[in-house]
Motif scaffolding. Structure first.
Motif, PDB file in Angstrom:
ATOM      1  N   GLU A   1       0.440  11.972 -24.217  1.00 16.54           N
ATOM      2  CA  GLU A   1      -0.299  10.735 -24.053  1.00 16.54           C
ATOM      3  C   GLU A   1       0.431   9.895 -23.021  1.00 16.54           C
ATOM      4  N   TYR A   2      -0.336   9.069 -22.325  1.00 18.11           N
ATOM      5  CA  TYR A   2       0.206   8.245 -21.251  1.00 18.11           C
ATOM      6  C   TYR A   2      -0.106   6.791 -21.577  1.00 18.11           C
ATOM      7  N   VAL A   3       0.935   6.046 -21.899  1.00 21.87           N
ATOM      8  CA  VAL A   3       0.790   4.657 -22.323  1.00 21.87           C
ATOM      9  C   VAL A   3       0.964   3.762 -21.104  1.00 21.87           C
ATOM     10  N   PHE A   4      -0.089   3.036 -20.762  1.00 14.15           N
ATOM     11  CA  PHE A   4      -0.062   2.106 -19.633  1.00 14.15           C
ATOM     12  C   PHE A   4       0.199   0.696 -20.163  1.00 14.15           C
TER      13      PHE A   4
ATOM     14  N   LEU B   1       6.686   5.906 -13.469  1.00 11.72           N
ATOM     15  CA  LEU B   1       6.848   5.112 -12.258  1.00 11.72           C
ATOM     16  C   LEU B   1       8.302   5.026 -11.820  1.00 11.72           C
ATOM     17  N   THR B   2       9.235   5.122 -12.775  1.00 13.36           N
ATOM     18  CA  THR B   2      10.660   4.993 -12.443  1.00 13.36           C
ATOM     19  C   THR B   2      11.453   6.260 -12.700  1.00 13.36           C
TER      20      THR B   2
ATOM     21  N   ILE C   1       0.837  -1.201   0.000  1.00 13.85           N
ATOM     22  CA  ILE C   1       0.000   0.000   0.000  1.00 13.85           C
ATOM     23  C   ILE C   1       0.873   1.252   0.000  1.00 13.85           C
ATOM     24  N   THR C   2       1.881   1.258   0.816  1.00 19.51           N
ATOM     25  CA  THR C   2       2.779   2.423   0.897  1.00 19.51           C
ATOM     26  C   THR C   2       3.509   2.642  -0.421  1.00 19.51           C
ATOM     27  N   ASP C   3       3.979   1.552  -1.028  1.00 22.00           N
ATOM     28  CA  ASP C   3       4.640   1.677  -2.333  1.00 22.00           C
ATOM     29  C   ASP C   3       3.659   2.201  -3.389  1.00 22.00           C
ATOM     30  N   LEU C   4       2.411   1.706  -3.335  1.00 15.87           N
ATOM     31  CA  LEU C   4       1.407   2.154  -4.296  1.00 15.87           C
ATOM     32  C   LEU C   4       1.094   3.636  -4.096  1.00 15.87           C
ATOM     33  N   GLY C   5       0.993   4.059  -2.854  1.00 19.31           N
ATOM     34  CA  GLY C   5       0.731   5.467  -2.584  1.00 19.31           C
ATOM     35  C   GLY C   5       1.788   6.371  -3.176  1.00 19.31           C
ATOM     36  N   ARG C   6       3.042   5.928  -3.108  1.00 17.07           N
ATOM     37  CA  ARG C   6       4.131   6.707  -3.701  1.00 17.07           C
ATOM     38  C   ARG C   6       3.970   6.765  -5.212  1.00 17.07           C
ATOM     39  N   GLU C   7       3.619   5.634  -5.844  1.00 16.07           N
ATOM     40  CA  GLU C   7       3.480   5.602  -7.300  1.00 16.07           C
ATOM     41  C   GLU C   7       2.278   6.419  -7.769  1.00 16.07           C
ATOM     42  N   VAL C   8       1.174   6.337  -7.040  1.00 16.13           N
ATOM     43  CA  VAL C   8      -0.004   7.110  -7.426  1.00 16.13           C
ATOM     44  C   VAL C   8       0.319   8.597  -7.441  1.00 16.13           C
ATOM     45  N   LYS C   9       1.115   9.045  -6.503  1.00 19.71           N
ATOM     46  CA  LYS C   9       1.513  10.460  -6.472  1.00 19.71           C
ATOM     47  C   LYS C   9       2.349  10.814  -7.698  1.00 19.71           C
ATOM     48  N   LEU C  10       3.184   9.875  -8.145  1.00 22.27           N
ATOM     49  CA  LEU C  10       4.009  10.123  -9.333  1.00 22.27           C
ATOM     50  C   LEU C  10       3.167  10.253 -10.598  1.00 22.27           C
ATOM     51  N   LEU C  11       1.972   9.693 -10.555  1.00 29.18           N
ATOM     52  CA  LEU C  11       1.100   9.704 -11.742  1.00 29.18           C
ATOM     53  C   LEU C  11       0.205  10.937 -11.808  1.00 29.18           C
ATOM     54  N   ALA C  12       0.424  11.904 -10.955  1.00 30.95           N
ATOM     55  CA  ALA C  12      -0.432  13.094 -10.900  1.00 30.95           C
ATOM     56  C   ALA C  12      -0.682  13.735 -12.262  1.00 30.95           C
ATOM     57  N   PRO C  13       0.302  13.816 -13.173  1.00 36.06           N
ATOM     58  CA  PRO C  13       0.011  14.441 -14.478  1.00 36.06           C
ATOM     59  C   PRO C  13      -1.082  13.741 -15.283  1.00 36.06           C
TER      60      PRO C  13
END
Length: 673
Positions: free
Chosen positions: A624-627, A649-650, A376-388
């Motif tokens: 564009e954001y490619v997932f 993410l990286t 969960i903590t790792d995901l929270g960090r990644e979600v913040k990185l995806l703000a754009p």
């Protein structure tokens, strides 16, 4: 600026958090909660969902002190509140004082206390008390600095067959039909001598000795959805009357049959979904993807809210499998890839007791040292990185029709040529080959506009109204490609068989007339030969079909219908229609659908990428954001992304191709030319 744009700005992009139930815990736990929330990156919690009994322990006696404290504490720690009206869980004093608020089951027996949602949505007494607690909350907290969003009730769903429902049903029918003559005509009441001569004679459809008038039952499903919606709108309007600049919504459910979300979504600032894909089902992420596409589509492509999911195992099934390491992250990113603007969970801290005591949480019983909390903590960090990415949208050339009227018509009645249809299974059968080939897909209802699409897929549209049928005709006439499956266009909005032969609304469209529907016997199979020489088997259903303007793409190769068309192609206006008159084996069906889509000029930019790597795109005018999400736990993959960019993410540069480890993920930001 819209309410949702303001909300995204407030939380810095994506909402990340979950349901928080502090009333279950002593105050000293609250301090630990907010400390760990900050550690995990939580910026939003849904508060008070089941707190009615804690807020109003006796009729008219309110205890807001604890809520004041927790609202203040959350605000002091930078955590926004999605404040719920607690009306999904009426307190025991209400049902004790007014047992008539209990919903009555179809068999005539009342629900008892001890579950949740034990209310009749048509009950005037329930609505009065719900409005009162909602008003008190709005009076007290509308301008609290922690408040960022209103969460109206929870997972609306009760169906009641009691006196209040019967009275409300009659009122609904009067609005719909105006006169008894019109109702009798729509319900075909002269069959079996069911003619009504007074409105008071019309009752809810209790369990009959044998079968039920199908249109009466269909209308009761429509009414129940509308009665629930009335409850939502009443509470929404109360909170809006105090403050009108923050979002208001309620949380919908995955493949939920009892509420027509096409009618509900316009009443909300964003569609919000609670979804719990079963880890025991290896393909649960595919049906999850469809639901995410549906929720993106409910408001015309607007980003939606993932309001609830699980961090690991749930507690509602016979066997509750954990999410293996990496799966929770992958599922969360999957929702974001399909236009979710939040990653929320049920719940923050695992409950010590109650029905869901073994339901996983962001903070499980094993505490902050657990694998789940670390993820969960790792995901929270990644979600913040995806703000754009927040606020961006997706686009598609393909639409698939999914409508609650069609669902109810197909499954809520007996007396069909076969009564074991599964509408959702049929829809997924049409959706899966597109998902596997990385096609973006929107979902449309009967009233949705169809302009802008190249391909429209219509699975088992047994019941379709005149306006929707006309839109399908117009779509094909204007150059679109329609892919349609059997038993479509058969009845009108009143569930009455259309005249002039099957398939009624679509006879001219498919270029064929159907003499009879031939359901298959158990284990019966038929050989099918395609015009290009391919051979396949079919089962479950056959149309006894006679070509008019259409031509056969495939014919039956044996049996009494040998030589008749099993798959039909018809030129219609500037467009093309392909109609499946039988249930083809999955590989043959998938291949045919894929060919027709390609021939319509729709190709995926990720062609050739393995099916276990999910590829989606969000974007705005600048980027564009490619997932790229690898659902395989064994195989890696290399995926071209169509340009140079940066993996958010990286932070690493992407020269044009991404290499994914098993269960790996990448979100590549690419500047538009």
């Amino acid at each position: 600026m819209s309410r949702m744009e303001s909300f995204r700005r407030r939380v810095g992009g994506f909402a990340f958090g979950g349901d928080y139930n502090p009333e279950q815990w002593d105050r000293e736990v609250w301090q630990e909660d907010v400390r760990l929330m900050r550690e995990a990156g939580v910026n939003t919690v849904s508060l008070g969902v089941f707190a009615w009994a804690s807020l109003e322990p006796e009729p008219g006696t309110y205890e807001f002190g604890w809520m004041d404290e927790i609202m203040d504490l959350l605000h002091e720690n930078g955590i926004s509140v999605n404040l719920a009206t607690p009306t999904a869980a009426p307190p025991v004093w209400l049902t004790h004082l007014h047992p008539e608020v209990f919903p009555i089951r179809e068999d005539g027996h009342p629900f008892g206390f001890g579950n949740r949602m034990q209310y009749d949505p048509s009950s005037p007494i329930y609505r009065e008390y719900a409005a009162r607690i909602t008003t008190k909350l709005a009076e007290r907290y509308s301008f609290h600095p922690a408040l960022a969003m209103w969460h109206i009730s929870n997972e609306y769903g009760p169906t009641s067959y009691g006196p209040a429902a019967a009275a409300n049903f009659r009122t609904w029918l009067k609005r719909r039909y105006g006169t008894l003559d019109r109702l009798n005509e729509a319900w075909t009441t002269r069959f079996w001598g069911q003619v009504y001569t007074d409105w008071e004679q019309v009752d809810v459809p209790h369990i009959p000795r044998t079968w039920m008038n199908p249109t009466r039952r269909l209308d009761f499903k429509r009414f129940t959805s509308d009665a629930l919606l009335e409850c939502y709108v009443a509470e929404r309007d109360i909170v809006r009357s105090f403050r009108d600049d923050i979002p208001v919504m309620t949380n919908f459910m995955r493949f939920f049959r009892h509420a027509d979300y096409w009618k509900w979504a316009p009443e909300e600032d964003a569609a919000a979904l609670d979804i719990y894909p079963n880890p025991a089902d290896a393909d649960s992420h595919v049906s999850a993807a469809f639901n995410y596409d549906l929720f993106r589509s409910l408001k015309g492509g607007q980003p939606w809210m993932l309001m609830e999911q699980s961090s690991s195992a749930v507690s509602q099934w016979q066997l509750n499998i954990v999410k293996e390491p990496g799966r929770m992250r992958l599922g969360s990113l999957q929702a974001v890839s399909r236009a979710a603007d939040s990653v929320m969970f049920f719940q923050w801290r695992a409950s010590r007791g109650g029905q869901e005591r073994f339901h996983s949480a962001m903070l499980p019983h094993s505490g902050p040292g657990s694998r789940t909390f670390r993820e969960i903590t790792d995901l929270g960090r990644e979600v913040k990185l995806l703000a754009p990415v927040a606020g961006t949208r997706s686009r598609s050339d393909i639409a698939i029709m999914f409508d609650w009227d069609g669902w109810w018509g197909l499954e809520e009645v007996f007396g069909l040529p076969r009564s074991d249809f599964s509408y959702t299974d049929t829809v997924m059968r049409h959706y899966t080959p597109l998902w596997e080939r990385h096609h973006a897909v929107d979902v449309v209802g009967h009233a949705s506009p169809l302009d802008g699409y190249k391909v429209l897929i219509v699975p088992n549209a047994y019941l379709i109204d005149d306006e929707a049928a006309a839109r399908v005709h117009e779509f094909a006439r204007n150059g679109g490609t329609v892919i349609m499956s059997f038993f479509s266009g058969v009845v009108d909005a009143d569930n009455r068989v259309r005249p002039n032969g099957y398939p009624g609304a679509f006879r001219e469209l498919i270029g064929a007339k159907i003499d009879e529907y031939w359901p298959a016997r158990p284990h019966e199979e038929f050989a099918v030969t395609f015009a290009d020489g391919r051979r396949a088997t079919a089962t479950w259903w056959r149309d006894d079909l006679h070509l008019e303007s259409g031509k056969a793409l495939a014919t039956y190769a044996d049996g009494l219908l040998e030589g008749r068309a099993a798959v039909v192609e018809n030129a219609y206006g500037a467009g093309r229609v392909v109609y499946f008159a039988t249930l083809l084996e999955q590989d043959a069906f998938d291949t045919t659908v894929a060919r027709v889509v390609e021939e319509a000029g729709v190709r995926s930019r990720f062609e050739g990428v393995p099916a276990h790597v999910e590829c989606t795109v969000r974007g705005d005018d600048a980027h564009e954001y490619v997932f790229l999400l690898n659902h395989s736990a064994e195989a890696g993959a290399s995926v071209p992304v169509g340009g140079e960019g940066t993996d958010l993410l990286t932070g690493q540069a992407v020269p044009g191709e991404v290499t994914l480890a098993p269960l790996g993920a990448a979100v590549v930001q690419i500047a538009r030319a």
